[in-house]
Scaffold this motif. Structure first.
Motif, PDB file in Angstrom:
ATOM      1  N   SER A   1      -9.780   9.031   7.225  1.00  0.00           N
ATOM      2  CA  SER A   1     -11.078   8.980   6.553  1.00  0.00           C
ATOM      3  C   SER A   1     -10.859   8.970   5.037  1.00  0.00           C
ATOM      4  O   SER A   1      -9.816   9.374   4.547  1.00  0.00           O
ATOM      5  CB  SER A   1     -11.939  10.165   6.954  1.00  0.00           C
ATOM      6  N   GLN A   2     -11.870   8.497   4.343  1.00  0.00           N
ATOM      7  CA  GLN A   2     -11.767   8.392   2.892  1.00  0.00           C
ATOM      8  C   GLN A   2     -11.678   9.781   2.267  1.00  0.00           C
ATOM      9  O   GLN A   2     -12.449  10.682   2.613  1.00  0.00           O
ATOM     10  CB  GLN A   2     -12.999   7.658   2.350  1.00  0.00           C
ATOM     11  N   LYS A   3     -10.723   9.947   1.337  1.00  0.00           N
ATOM     12  CA  LYS A   3     -10.587  11.227   0.642  1.00  0.00           C
ATOM     13  C   LYS A   3     -10.540  10.982  -0.855  1.00  0.00           C
ATOM     14  O   LYS A   3     -10.058   9.949  -1.317  1.00  0.00           O
ATOM     15  CB  LYS A   3      -9.315  11.937   1.087  1.00  0.00           C
ATOM     16  N   TYR A  25      -8.199   8.128  -4.850  1.00  0.00           N
ATOM     17  CA  TYR A  25      -8.812   8.067  -3.535  1.00  0.00           C
ATOM     18  C   TYR A  25      -7.855   7.392  -2.560  1.00  0.00           C
ATOM     19  O   TYR A  25      -6.920   6.692  -2.956  1.00  0.00           O
ATOM     20  CB  TYR A  25     -10.162   7.336  -3.576  1.00  0.00           C
ATOM     21  N   ASN A  27      -7.260   5.325   1.348  1.00  0.00           N
ATOM     22  CA  ASN A  27      -7.810   4.313   2.237  1.00  0.00           C
ATOM     23  C   ASN A  27      -8.451   3.151   1.481  1.00  0.00           C
ATOM     24  O   ASN A  27      -7.954   2.704   0.494  1.00  0.00           O
ATOM     25  CB  ASN A  27      -8.771   4.940   3.243  1.00  0.00           C
ATOM     26  N   PRO A  30     -13.593   1.300  -2.688  1.00  0.00           N
ATOM     27  CA  PRO A  30     -15.056   1.185  -2.640  1.00  0.00           C
ATOM     28  C   PRO A  30     -15.553   0.105  -3.591  1.00  0.00           C
ATOM     29  O   PRO A  30     -14.846  -0.344  -4.477  1.00  0.00           O
ATOM     30  CB  PRO A  30     -15.511   2.565  -3.105  1.00  0.00           C
ATOM     31  N   ARG A  94     -18.476   5.850   1.111  1.00  0.00           N
ATOM     32  CA  ARG A  94     -17.624   5.533   2.257  1.00  0.00           C
ATOM     33  C   ARG A  94     -18.054   4.181   2.825  1.00  0.00           C
ATOM     34  O   ARG A  94     -18.982   3.562   2.317  1.00  0.00           O
ATOM     35  CB  ARG A  94     -17.778   6.615   3.347  1.00  0.00           C
ATOM     36  N   ARG A  95     -17.383   3.759   3.871  1.00  0.00           N
ATOM     37  CA  ARG A  95     -17.743   2.474   4.484  1.00  0.00           C
ATOM     38  C   ARG A  95     -19.182   2.475   5.005  1.00  0.00           C
ATOM     39  O   ARG A  95     -19.835   1.444   5.041  1.00  0.00           O
ATOM     40  CB  ARG A  95     -16.790   2.159   5.641  1.00  0.00           C
ATOM     41  N   ASP A  96     -19.670   3.660   5.395  1.00  0.00           N
ATOM     42  CA  ASP A  96     -21.051   3.728   5.891  1.00  0.00           C
ATOM     43  C   ASP A  96     -22.031   3.967   4.741  1.00  0.00           C
ATOM     44  O   ASP A  96     -23.194   4.305   4.982  1.00  0.00           O
ATOM     45  CB  ASP A  96     -21.186   4.833   6.944  1.00  0.00           C
ATOM     46  N   ILE A 100     -19.564  10.317  -1.130  1.00  0.00           N
ATOM     47  CA  ILE A 100     -18.778  11.548  -1.038  1.00  0.00           C
ATOM     48  C   ILE A 100     -18.266  11.903  -2.424  1.00  0.00           C
ATOM     49  O   ILE A 100     -18.095  11.020  -3.280  1.00  0.00           O
ATOM     50  CB  ILE A 100     -17.620  11.426  -0.037  1.00  0.00           C
TER      51      ILE A 100
END
Lengths: 111, 115
Positions: A1-3, A25, A27, A30, A94-96, A100
């Protein structure tokens, strides 16, 4: 998951110098990244947004860079003042599309 | 513009009691978000609404948490029963649109202490 990773240690900078804060970050990269300022007992306040196709963004004494290769954003405050002392938060979607936040870096500008 | 208004600013309650946090978003903002902030976990998104409709509550930690938005100018976050681990600062935020670069406008939070 994105951190999101921001320096957890406080940053002490002499007044008048440039303060540089880092946001890394993991993954995917954005489409944009935001920076917020938070003072004790207050909610975060939006400062700047930078898009993935922008290398750099400026607003008065603030400058933000966005390096999608390094997966990193740098936040600079030039000619720093004691009033710039605060916690600075990096935020990205995030992708959704949920935004965050990093845990923030406390900045102290020493007079 | 008054900004996002939250009440109360501080809430101290005993374990097992019901807690209700309140939020008035900025007029004209279609999105409303509830976040929780702790030292350990930072800011976490709990739930968000679009045009008063809950869209995603996957961040709500347990069934003890519930949120409502009966109209465009008011939202509540309820914890029943409260537990000491719920102690945190709860923020409400609003924005004009979701994603696509929209900044969040935060209230000054409610500091909740559950003893």
């Amino acid at each position: 998951s994105q951190k999101i990773e921001q320096n957890s240690e406080a940053l002490n900078i002499q007044e008048g110098k440039t303060a540089t804060l880092t946001c890394n970050y993991t993954n995917y990269s954005p489409a944009y990244l935001q920076w917020y300022r938070q003072d004790p007992g207050r909610g975060p306040v939006f400062l700047l947004l930078i898009r993935e196709n922008e290398k750099e963004k400026r607003k008065e004494r603030l400058k933000v860079t966005f390096d999608t290769t390094l997966k990193q954003s740098l936040f600079h405050i030039t000619a720093s003042q004691p009033a710039d002392s605060a916690t600075y938060l990096c935020a990205l979607p995030r992708r959704d599309d949920k935004i965050i936040f990093g845990k923030g870096t406390r900045l102290h500008i020493l007079p | 513009d008054a900004g996002v208004i939250q009440s109360p600013r501080h809430e101290v309650t005993e374990m097992g009691q019901e807690v209700t946090l309140r939020c008035k978003p900025i007029s004209g903002h279609d999105y409303l978000f509830w976040y929780r902030q702790t030292m350990m976990r930072g800011l976490e998104l709990l739930i968000y609404f679009n045009n008063n409709v809950p869209i995603d509550d996957s961040g709500m930690p347990e069934d003890r948490f519930s949120a409502k938005m009966p109209n465009a100018s008011f939202s509540t976050l309820k914890i029943q029963p409260s537990e000491p681990r719920d102690s945190a600062v709860y923020f409400c935020a609003s924005s004009t649109y979701w994603g696509r670069n929209s900044p969040l406008h935060f209230g000054n939070g409610t500091r909740l202490t559950v003893t």
